[in-house]
Design an enzyme around this catalytic site. Structure first.
Site, short mmCIF file in Angstrom:
data_model
loop_
_atom_site.label_atom_id
_atom_site.label_comp_id
_atom_site.label_asym_id
_atom_site.label_seq_id
_atom_site.Cartn_x
_atom_site.Cartn_y
_atom_site.Cartn_z
N GLY A 171 32.05 54.26 47.94
CA GLY A 171 31.21 53.43 48.62
C GLY A 171 29.73 54.08 48.71
CB CYS A 172 28.21 57.10 47.84
SG CYS A 172 27.75 57.85 49.62
#
Lengths: 139, 102, 110
Positions: free
Chosen positions: C108-109
């Site tokens: 999710g980064c």
């Protein structure tokens, strides 16, 4: 939907739609854990979706219920065991996990066989719940 | 020995297992691998089909694929033999040919 | 990015994350920090070790929000807040600390 996501992961209003309206997202999982890449892909999208503070739930039916079976040991097949990650979902504030009773029974499984607490719903109940969602994503 | 058949699909997802069992000739062997191992589990409607198939076929299931899926050996339909990779190789060597049902 | 520990080259990706998690040692973490002109103090190690335990248990690197909350639960509210964690890891607590912990970049980064 006129919403965008800013760089700290918050939903921001960019148009005239209701600001910050939380939507109901449901991820539907119907595939076995290792036969295809769907189960892992779904899990990754679920984790990413958690950053957007939406109302996220997960439904497991058909072979998807196999994803949650406990005691998976994958050393022998040389594939990463991603099943422990389902236990991290709670920390991501994803607490609504549903399994379909009929799918469990057909496969000889009970909720005792699963690695996370889930709510077991009948086919009819689950279909009804899916109907109430704003966004449905199928894997 | 006659044919070794391998089936790698879940019996709840495709018709592959049925298709194989309906065509495998008496005396041949069927090895369940990957998602095919779900066919070997007790307490499903497939169990009866397996028991019936074992009257004319030898049925095997690949242990590492069972373990990966959290399916313990004690849940395997009785009469189905668990083999490891070495056993897979032996089966392939013992039979005249291998038919992979995909 | 060249990461050399004890005269031995350690394989990393273009952002400096370990290619093989099993290559990690405390010294690897120290050398990674040096590349960023940082030195690792006990407060850093506390977070790095926490991340390694988290990964061991859940097989993922946590998102920053999840990390912050979990640190708060384990080490108290004075440590479970973004200000404290960003002071320790100015490049972003999840990203930078995960790198030193030898974990992949958090899901999710971007």
């Amino acid at each position: 939907m006129s919403e965008a996501i800013n760089d700290v992961g918050e939903s921001v209003e960019t148009g005239e739609s209701a600001a910050g309206k939380v939507k109901k997202f449901m991820f539907i999982n119907r595939k076995s854990p290792y036969g295809t890449i769907y189960a892992l892909e779904s899990l990754e999208v679920v984790l990413i979706s958690a950053a957007f503070d939406q109302d996220v739930s997960l439904a497991f039916f058909d072979d998807g219920v196999y994803q949650l079976v406990k005691g998976q040991k994958t050393q022998g097949i040389g594939i990463k065991n991603h099943s422990p990650t389902y236990r991290a979902l709670d920390g991501y504030d994803i607490e609504k996990l549903y399994v379909e009773k009929e799918s469990m029974e057909l496969r000889g499984l009970t909720t005792e066989d699963l690695l996370v607490p889930v709510q077991q719903l009948s086919r009819g109940e689950l279909s009804k719940l899916i109907d109430t969602q704003d966004v449905v994503l199928s894997f | 020995m006659p044919m070794l058949h391998t089936v790698n699909k879940s019996p709840f997802y495709t018709y592959t297992l049925e298709s194989c069992l309906d065509r495998a000739r008496e005396g041949s062997a069927v090895l369940l691998i990957e998602d095919g191992v779900y066919s070997a589990m007790r307490g499903t409607p497939i169990e009866r089909r397996m028991v019936e198939a074992m009257k004319k076929l030898a049925i095997y299931v690949l242990g590492p694929d069972l373990e990966a899926r959290g399916m313990t050996y004690d849940r395997v339909v009785s009469g189905v033999k668990v083999v490891d990779y070495g056993g897979f190789v032996d089966l392939a060597a013992q039979h005249n040919n291998v038919q992979s049902w995909l | 990015m060249a990461l050399v520990v004890n005269g031995q080259a350690i394989e990393t990706d273009e952002e400096g994350y370990l290619a093989n998690r099993s290559d990690w040692t405390e010294q690897v973490a120290t050398e990674m920090a040096k590349i960023d002109n940082a030195s690792l103090e006990p407060n850093h190690w506390e977070v790095i070790n926490f991340l390694r335990e988290y990964y061991e248990e859940y097989q993922i690197a946590p998102a920053v929000r999840v990390l912050t909350k979990a640190i708060g639960k384990k080490l108290g509210p004075d440590k479970g807040n973004s200000k404290y964690l960003y002071e320790l890891f100015p490049y972003g607590p999840a990203k930078q600390a995960c790198k030193y912990a030898g974990l992949p970049k958090p899901t999710g980064c971007v």
